[in-house]
Structure formats: structure tokens, C-alpha cells
Design a protein around this motif. Sequence first.
Motif, PDB file in Angstrom:
ATOM      1  N   CYS A  34       0.847  -1.185   0.000  1.00  0.00           N
ATOM      2  CA  CYS A  34       0.000   0.000   0.000  1.00  0.00           C
ATOM      3  C   CYS A  34       0.887   1.241   0.000  1.00  0.00           C
ATOM      4  CB  CYS A  34      -0.957   0.004   1.183  1.00  0.00           C
ATOM      5  SG  CYS A  34      -0.164   0.090   2.779  1.00  0.00           S
ATOM      6  N   MET A  35       0.333   2.343  -0.504  1.00  0.00           N
ATOM      7  CA  MET A  35       1.049   3.607  -0.569  1.00  0.00           C
ATOM      8  C   MET A  35       0.935   4.343   0.752  1.00  0.00           C
ATOM      9  SD  MET A  35      -0.093   5.276  -4.139  1.00  0.00           S
ATOM     10  CE  MET A  35      -0.157   4.353  -5.643  1.00  0.00           C
ATOM     11  N   THR A  36       1.999   5.059   1.137  1.00  0.00           N
ATOM     12  CA  THR A  36       1.926   5.878   2.339  1.00  0.00           C
ATOM     13  C   THR A  36       1.192   7.183   2.067  1.00  0.00           C
ATOM     14  OG1 THR A  36       4.099   6.815   1.870  1.00  0.00           O
ATOM     15  CG2 THR A  36       4.019   4.922   3.351  1.00  0.00           C
ATOM     16  N   ILE A  37       1.205   7.646   0.804  1.00  0.00           N
ATOM     17  CA  ILE A  37       0.495   8.869   0.410  1.00  0.00           C
ATOM     18  C   ILE A  37      -0.367   8.538  -0.814  1.00  0.00           C
ATOM     19  CG2 ILE A  37       0.742  11.323  -0.147  1.00  0.00           C
ATOM     20  CD1 ILE A  37       3.671  11.084   0.788  1.00  0.00           C
ATOM     21  N   PRO A  38      -1.517   7.889  -0.615  1.00  0.00           N
ATOM     22  CA  PRO A  38      -2.327   7.450  -1.757  1.00  0.00           C
ATOM     23  C   PRO A  38      -2.874   8.589  -2.616  1.00  0.00           C
ATOM     24  CG  PRO A  38      -3.407   6.897   0.309  1.00  0.00           C
ATOM     25  CD  PRO A  38      -2.083   7.478   0.657  1.00  0.00           C
TER      26      PRO A  38
END
Length: 51
Positions: A34-38
Motif C-alpha cells: 500500500c502507498m503511504t500517500i495514496p
Amino acid sequence: MSINDKVGSYNCGIAREGFRRNYLKHALELNLVCMTIPDKPNSKNQRYIKK
């Protein structure tokens, strides 16, 4: 250690865009990472976390 750190230390000649297109996109779709800053996928501070 983030995936970016691992890829950065293991330089096998894969271009950044090629890595995103061939590996990261599929890992995100399969919910493996998963992205830390989606909201900002192209941010210079973007990191990916293994689920």
C-alpha cells in the motif's frame, strides 16, 4: 525497510517506470503493498508498505 530501499540497493537495470508498470502496479492491485500517500502517487516522499 521499504520496498524502495530494497529496489534502490538491488540495481539490476530496471528503469523506474518499467518497475512501476511491470511490478508495482500489479502488487498494488493485488493488495500486496500500500502507498503511504495514496492521494499523491508521484510524490517524491511516496513510500510503499508491505501488507
